[in-house]
Design a protein around this motif. Structure first.
Motif, PDB file in Angstrom:
ATOM      1  N   LYS A  23       0.830  -1.206   0.000  1.00  0.00           N
ATOM      2  CA  LYS A  23       0.000   0.000   0.000  1.00  0.00           C
ATOM      3  C   LYS A  23       0.856   1.245   0.000  1.00  0.00           C
ATOM      4  O   LYS A  23       0.556   2.225  -0.676  1.00  0.00           O
ATOM      5  CB  LYS A  23      -0.926  -0.029   1.217  1.00  0.00           C
ATOM      6  CG  LYS A  23      -1.896   1.139   1.268  1.00  0.00           C
ATOM      7  CD  LYS A  23      -2.821   0.979   2.439  1.00  0.00           C
ATOM      8  CE  LYS A  23      -3.808   2.134   2.473  1.00  0.00           C
ATOM      9  NZ  LYS A  23      -4.744   2.029   3.597  1.00  0.00           N
ATOM     10  N   ALA A  24       1.940   1.226   0.781  1.00  0.00           N
ATOM     11  CA  ALA A  24       2.800   2.408   0.843  1.00  0.00           C
ATOM     12  C   ALA A  24       3.567   2.607  -0.441  1.00  0.00           C
ATOM     13  O   ALA A  24       3.896   3.735  -0.814  1.00  0.00           O
ATOM     14  CB  ALA A  24       3.771   2.264   2.010  1.00  0.00           C
ATOM     15  N   GLY A  26       2.515   2.192  -3.418  1.00  0.00           N
ATOM     16  CA  GLY A  26       1.706   2.770  -4.465  1.00  0.00           C
ATOM     17  C   GLY A  26       0.739   1.750  -5.034  1.00  0.00           C
ATOM     18  O   GLY A  26       0.672   0.604  -4.594  1.00  0.00           O
ATOM     19  N   ARG A  88      -8.918   2.763  -5.695  1.00  0.00           N
ATOM     20  CA  ARG A  88      -9.521   3.661  -4.712  1.00  0.00           C
ATOM     21  C   ARG A  88     -11.037   3.557  -4.746  1.00  0.00           C
ATOM     22  O   ARG A  88     -11.639   3.371  -5.801  1.00  0.00           O
ATOM     23  CB  ARG A  88      -9.092   5.099  -4.984  1.00  0.00           C
ATOM     24  CG  ARG A  88      -7.593   5.315  -4.808  1.00  0.00           C
ATOM     25  CD  ARG A  88      -7.152   6.639  -5.358  1.00  0.00           C
ATOM     26  NE  ARG A  88      -5.727   6.842  -5.189  1.00  0.00           N
ATOM     27  CZ  ARG A  88      -5.040   7.803  -5.768  1.00  0.00           C
ATOM     28  NH1 ARG A  88      -5.659   8.671  -6.565  1.00  0.00           N
ATOM     29  NH2 ARG A  88      -3.744   7.922  -5.569  1.00  0.00           N
ATOM     30  N   ILE A 163      -3.712  16.088  -1.011  1.00  0.00           N
ATOM     31  CA  ILE A 163      -3.243  14.699  -1.042  1.00  0.00           C
ATOM     32  C   ILE A 163      -2.057  14.571  -1.991  1.00  0.00           C
ATOM     33  O   ILE A 163      -1.078  13.869  -1.693  1.00  0.00           O
ATOM     34  CB  ILE A 163      -4.394  13.765  -1.452  1.00  0.00           C
ATOM     35  CG1 ILE A 163      -5.438  13.695  -0.337  1.00  0.00           C
ATOM     36  CG2 ILE A 163      -3.876  12.366  -1.770  1.00  0.00           C
ATOM     37  CD1 ILE A 163      -6.692  12.948  -0.727  1.00  0.00           C
ATOM     38  N   GLU A 167       1.506  13.227  -0.809  1.00  0.00           N
ATOM     39  CA  GLU A 167       2.167  12.077  -1.428  1.00  0.00           C
ATOM     40  C   GLU A 167       3.553  12.450  -1.946  1.00  0.00           C
ATOM     41  O   GLU A 167       4.468  11.617  -1.937  1.00  0.00           O
ATOM     42  CB  GLU A 167       1.297  11.522  -2.554  1.00  0.00           C
ATOM     43  CG  GLU A 167       0.044  10.818  -2.042  1.00  0.00           C
ATOM     44  CD  GLU A 167      -0.847  10.325  -3.160  1.00  0.00           C
ATOM     45  OE1 GLU A 167      -0.723  10.867  -4.302  1.00  0.00           O
ATOM     46  OE2 GLU A 167      -1.664   9.413  -2.929  1.00  0.00           O
ATOM     47  N   ALA A 193       4.357   5.491   5.924  1.00  0.00           N
ATOM     48  CA  ALA A 193       3.648   5.952   4.726  1.00  0.00           C
ATOM     49  C   ALA A 193       2.301   5.261   4.587  1.00  0.00           C
ATOM     50  O   ALA A 193       1.315   5.873   4.159  1.00  0.00           O
ATOM     51  CB  ALA A 193       4.507   5.700   3.487  1.00  0.00           C
ATOM     52  N   ALA A 194       2.224   3.971   4.955  1.00  0.00           N
ATOM     53  CA  ALA A 194       0.942   3.262   4.891  1.00  0.00           C
ATOM     54  C   ALA A 194      -0.062   3.873   5.866  1.00  0.00           C
ATOM     55  O   ALA A 194      -1.256   3.993   5.550  1.00  0.00           O
ATOM     56  CB  ALA A 194       1.152   1.783   5.200  1.00  0.00           C
ATOM     57  N   GLN A 197      -1.326   6.977   4.338  1.00  0.00           N
ATOM     58  CA  GLN A 197      -2.248   6.688   3.243  1.00  0.00           C
ATOM     59  C   GLN A 197      -3.648   6.389   3.762  1.00  0.00           C
ATOM     60  O   GLN A 197      -4.641   6.675   3.088  1.00  0.00           O
ATOM     61  CB  GLN A 197      -1.732   5.513   2.414  1.00  0.00           C
ATOM     62  CG  GLN A 197      -0.540   5.829   1.528  1.00  0.00           C
ATOM     63  CD  GLN A 197      -0.884   6.762   0.387  1.00  0.00           C
ATOM     64  OE1 GLN A 197      -2.050   6.984   0.078  1.00  0.00           O
ATOM     65  NE2 GLN A 197       0.134   7.324  -0.242  1.00  0.00           N
ATOM     66  N   ASP A 198      -3.758   5.806   4.960  1.00  0.00           N
ATOM     67  CA  ASP A 198      -5.078   5.595   5.548  1.00  0.00           C
ATOM     68  C   ASP A 198      -5.796   6.925   5.753  1.00  0.00           C
ATOM     69  O   ASP A 198      -6.997   7.045   5.495  1.00  0.00           O
ATOM     70  CB  ASP A 198      -4.942   4.863   6.889  1.00  0.00           C
ATOM     71  CG  ASP A 198      -4.530   3.413   6.713  1.00  0.00           C
ATOM     72  OD1 ASP A 198      -4.774   2.863   5.626  1.00  0.00           O
ATOM     73  OD2 ASP A 198      -3.966   2.839   7.666  1.00  0.00           O
ATOM     74  N   PHE A 200      -5.162   9.669   4.037  1.00  0.00           N
ATOM     75  CA  PHE A 200      -5.479  10.157   2.698  1.00  0.00           C
ATOM     76  C   PHE A 200      -6.768   9.520   2.172  1.00  0.00           C
ATOM     77  O   PHE A 200      -7.606  10.192   1.561  1.00  0.00           O
ATOM     78  CB  PHE A 200      -4.330   9.856   1.737  1.00  0.00           C
ATOM     79  CG  PHE A 200      -3.096  10.689   1.964  1.00  0.00           C
ATOM     80  CD1 PHE A 200      -3.128  11.794   2.792  1.00  0.00           C
ATOM     81  CD2 PHE A 200      -1.898  10.370   1.344  1.00  0.00           C
ATOM     82  CE1 PHE A 200      -1.997  12.568   2.997  1.00  0.00           C
ATOM     83  CE2 PHE A 200      -0.762  11.133   1.544  1.00  0.00           C
ATOM     84  CZ  PHE A 200      -0.813  12.236   2.375  1.00  0.00           C
ATOM     85  N   ASP A 201      -6.913   8.212   2.392  1.00  0.00           N
ATOM     86  CA  ASP A 201      -8.098   7.507   1.892  1.00  0.00           C
ATOM     87  C   ASP A 201      -9.368   8.052   2.531  1.00  0.00           C
ATOM     88  O   ASP A 201     -10.402   8.200   1.857  1.00  0.00           O
ATOM     89  CB  ASP A 201      -7.973   6.016   2.167  1.00  0.00           C
ATOM     90  CG  ASP A 201      -6.906   5.358   1.310  1.00  0.00           C
ATOM     91  OD1 ASP A 201      -6.533   5.948   0.287  1.00  0.00           O
ATOM     92  OD2 ASP A 201      -6.442   4.255   1.672  1.00  0.00           O
TER      93      ASP A 201
END
Length: 325
Positions: A23-24, A26, A88, A163, A167, A193-194, A197-198, A200-201
């Motif tokens: 996930k981190a 990409g 996504r 975002i 990133e 980073a993962a 990303q949570d 960000f989601d």
């Protein structure tokens, strides 16, 4: 310096098969991402034959190969954009239909490579067939946004920009930590980073959360990037263990803060859902569509009244009918 082996079959929890690392790192590759390469290889005869042609034929063959190669490059970029779109839950359609333009360039390249004096119609037909085959092989570009039917366009655009900046900070952090040559540190930054990303989601799914998360996605990530770059420069020269421990502790604290913010946003979404459900229930009760909870509970059999297990599990409406009998 010795490095621990890691890969698909490695038992190392920070290896490439770790979902957090994937996930981190990409979005996953599109299942058709290797096809453009083979189409480009198949067009190599145009390139080789160009040097055995008169000047006009050489230019035509070189242009044909260049158009096909450019079309396949655009197609590969379109496949990567489609993979990110599919990954996504909420996403806008890609701004440029890369696969469509890639198919047009590939068709033009085939038509130009097959063009001969007096055979323009046949060359155009070959180009059209090439475009159709490209469409069948790679499909169409995503043309509509998904999961954003009720989102404010202005707020969604702001969230997308934030975002994108966040990133970029994460990418710079990962590039900086690679300079240390330490696989454990690389895996640690990927785990951080993962976690980011949570967050960000969640902002992607609900751009209204941007105001509560903007400081984390901007100021805090920028500070983490600056600290990582300074630590990477120092650690690559000195291998100072105290600096390493201080950096790892800093990263742990920052990661806990991001997790807490993500959980708080998620709790807010749960509260909103509970409010919506309670309001809907009250409206149904007022309109007589759904009986009040107390009325339903009063008609249910208790364990003392039931003679059998079937009686205890009988719906309330059937219990009411038995009372009438």
């Amino acid at each position: 310096m010795a490095q621990r082996f890691g890969g698909r079959y490695s038992p190392d929890p920070g290896s490439d098969n770790d979902p957090q690392r994937r996930k981190a790192a990409g979005p996953t590759l599109h299942r058709l991402s290797s096809r453009p390469k083979w189409v480009t290889i198949a067009a190599l005869p145009f390139l080789f034959a160009a040097f055995f042609q008169p000047p006009i034929g050489m230019v035509a063959n070189l242009c044909a190969f260049g158009l096909i190669a450019a079309g396949m490059w655009l197609t590969r970029e379109g496949l990567a954009a489609e993979a990110a779109y599919d990954l996504r839950a909420t996403s806008r359609a890609p701004a440029i239909p890369r696969k469509l333009f890639g198919g047009i360039l590939a068709g033009l390249g085939l038509g130009l490579g097959a063009a001969e004096p007096g055979a323009i119609g046949g060359a155009a037909l070959i180009g059209i067939v090439g475009f159709a085959l490209h469409f069948l092989a790679f499909g169409a570009d995503p043309m509509r946004a998904k999961g954003m039917e009720h989102a404010d366009d202005f707020q969604a655009d702001r969230a997308a920009r934030m975002i994108e900046e966040g990133e970029a900070h994460l990418s710079q952090m990962q590039n900086a930590i690679r300079r240390t040559g330490d696989r454990r540190l690389e895996a640690r930054v990927m785990g951080f980073a993962a976690t980011v990303q949570d967050l960000f989601d969640q902002v992607r799914e609900d751009p209204g959360d941007l105001s509560a998360a903007r400081r984390y996605m901007g100021v805090y990530l920028q500070g983490a990037r600056d600290a990582t770059e300074k630590f990477a420069s120092l650690y690559a020269r000195s291998r100072d263990e105290k600096s390493r421990l201080a950096y790892e502790e800093f990263l742990n604290d920052l990661e806990n803060d991001f997790k807490a913010r993500s959980d708080k946003l998620l709790d807010g979404d749960r509260d909103d859902l509970a409010i919506e459900i309670s309001v809907l229930r009250e409206r149904l009760q007022r309109e007589g569509v759904r009986p009040a909870k107390d009325a339903v509970d009063s008609r249910r059999l208790t364990s003392e009244q039931a003679r059998t297990l079937d009686d205890l599990l009988t719906p309330a409406d059937k219990a009411g009918k038995d009372e009438i009998r």
